[in-house]
Write an enzyme that holds these catalytic residues in place. Structure first.
Site, PDB file in Angstrom:
ATOM      1  N   LYS A   1       0.823  -1.210   0.000  1.00 31.58           N
ATOM      2  CA  LYS A   1       0.000   0.000   0.000  1.00 31.58           C
ATOM      3  C   LYS A   1       0.861   1.266   0.000  1.00 31.58           C
ATOM      4  O   LYS A   1       0.424   2.324  -0.443  1.00 31.58           O
ATOM      5  CB  LYS A   1      -0.914   0.010   1.224  1.00 31.58           C
ATOM      6  N   ASP A   2       2.095   1.162   0.513  1.00 33.98           N
ATOM      7  CA  ASP A   2       2.970   2.335   0.588  1.00 33.98           C
ATOM      8  C   ASP A   2       3.293   2.900  -0.785  1.00 33.98           C
ATOM      9  O   ASP A   2       3.554   4.101  -0.913  1.00 33.98           O
ATOM     10  CB  ASP A   2       4.276   1.990   1.303  1.00 33.98           C
TER      11      ASP A   2
END
Length: 468
Positions: free
Chosen positions: A113-114
């Site tokens: 998700k980063d």
């Protein structure tokens, strides 16, 4: 490039307004009105690019100069990817048994998700700094989205973030990555329910458009197309790392929860990327049942070693069905009305297309996950997280029937799942930062079964707005 809703009530929306929103005002999800085509020649020209340079080429197809001028977009992306711990951003590991793994987890929260959240934090800061307008973000998480979103915006003066996590259904490390953040603009709630239960809260909040507008609400989860946009980038990058000549298909094996990566995969195919898609899920995710008959009843969620997959309904399926229906908004409204009543019923013509584009692999349970983690370690001295293991299990069990190159997208660092790895009978990795995390002070509010969670979150949002 403009955007419209999957339910037909909103069109002609800019990237900026898509970013600074959640669900569309008609309850649908935003998608581009058109998809640009990428030729083989263009893919070959992109093959030698760094991740951040390729990110600019892909995102600039969807973000107009009116929204973000080219030099500004390049700087936003440069800042976002400078937070990753490896220069290539997404390293690729070639292991035994024809196993190839793309590591998407080298950002601040150690999860894929980063890649998108680091960009979204910079996008938010870019637009809000210009307008000097405050925004409140609302996120429901199955484990990784919340911590990634927090890391992207913690400490920003013009953003508050409310994160709702399913208590007891994340790993201890995942939960502490959220509850130990003490910045004033971060508000964490632990709910006595599943990821599907807390997703209802977000749907209800964004259904009240007057409340959304008055409190300037948005969501950075993968219901926001800006998240999907960055997920296009890593699919293009991984493909070109494995096939720079762009002359053959590559099988992308996607550990699947909310369905963001598979949505990006279908868009990438529409753009011209030669990939095949495999959604790897556990028994909680109803995708396999939908693929069999086009129908299923949504039910209870069981806790497993792969908590990000412990959901019933992948909400990005709405986008998938919209694209495969040829943009038929009436059909989407009918399907989603059933989903609101815990039923799924998809027309046969959409299902035929869906089966031609997506293969679903289901692990039998936690024992298969542990066997896969142990198998990968014994063969390679290489740790994988339980979600990645679901994808790796597909490689191990299906290797005799595959003819194309294949790659598993590793969605989270094994550092976040020591208990699952120890349960597999092998050494679990650790780090000083994890030891510090587990002893840090925490702050959170519990939401109990039977309480009106939506009203509780609404009250918090009103309190935040009153202080702006």
């Amino acid at each position: 490039m403009k955007y419209h809703s999957t339910r037909g009530g909103v069109e002609g929306v800019s990237f900026k307004d898509v970013l600074l929103s959640g669900y569309a005002s008609d309850g649908g999800m935003f998608l581009p009105e058109t998809f640009p085509t990428v030729s083989i020649d263009m893919l070959q020209k992109w093959a030698d690019m760094s991740y951040k340079d390729l990110a600019y080429e892909v995102t600039s197809l969807y973000i107009s100069e009116e929204d973000i001028p080219g030099p500004d977009l390049k700087e936003i992306l440069r800042q976002a990817f400078s937070t990753f711990t490896v220069p290539e951003v997404v390293p690729i590991q070639h292991l035994t048994d024809s196993l190839t793994i793309a590591e998407l987890f080298h950002g601040r929260s150690l999860a894929f998700k980063d890649l998108a959240m680091s960009c979204m934090g910079n996008f938010y800061n870019y637009f809000l700094s210009k307008s000097q307008k405050h925004m409140t973000l609302v996120v429901c998480t199955s484990g990784d989205t919340g911590s990634s979103a927090i890391e992207a915006v913690r400490g920003l003066n013009l953003v508050d973030i409310i994160v709702i996590l399913p208590r007891g259904r994340c790993t201890a490390i995942q939960e502490r990555q959220m509850t130990t953040v003490l910045d004033d603009n971060v508000h964490v709630y632990r709910a006595d329910g599943s990821s599907d239960d807390i997703d209802i809260v977000v749907r209800k909040l964004f259904a009240d458009q007057e409340f959304v507008i008055n409190n300037n609400l948005a969501s950075p989860s993968s219901l926001n197309f800006a998240r999907i946009l960055i997920q296009l980038v890593h699919l293009f990058y991984i493909y070109l790392q494995l096939c720079p000549s762009a002359d053959e298909e590559v099988e992308m094996i996607l550990p699947t929860g909310g369905g963001g990566n598979v949505t990006a995969g279908i868009i990438s195919k529409e753009m011209g990327l030669p990939i095949k898609l495999v959604c790897a899920v556990n028994h909680n995710n109803v995708l396999s049942r939908i693929m069999e008959t086009g129908e299923c009843q949504l039910g209870d969620v069981q806790v497993t070693l792969a908590p990000a997959m412990d959901i019933q309904f992948a909400y990005n399926l709405e986008r998938v069905w919209f694209m495969l229906s040829g943009g038929n908004t009436d059909v989407i409204k009918e399907i989603m009305a059933d989903v609101d009543h815990n039923r799924v019923k998809v027309p046969s013509n959409i299902m035929t297309l869906m089966r031609s584009l997506i293969k679903v692999y289901v692990v039998s349970g936690d024992e298969e996950i542990k066997d896969t983690i142990r198998h990968c370690w014994n063969d390679n001295t290489y740790n994988i997280c339980p979600h990645t293991a679901v994808g790796v299990s597909y490689v191990y069990t299906q290797k005799d029937g595959r003819t194309s190159k294949a790659v598993v997208l590793a969605t989270a660092s094994p550092l976040k799942f020591p208990d699952a790895i120890k349960a597999s009978g092998i050494p679990a990795p650790t780090s000083d930062s994890m030891e510090i995390l587990m002893s840090a002070s925490t702050r959170y509010i519990d939401l109990e079964f039977g309480q009106d969670w939506t009203e509780i979150i609404k009250s918090k949002i009103k309190e935040i707005t009153s202080k702006v």
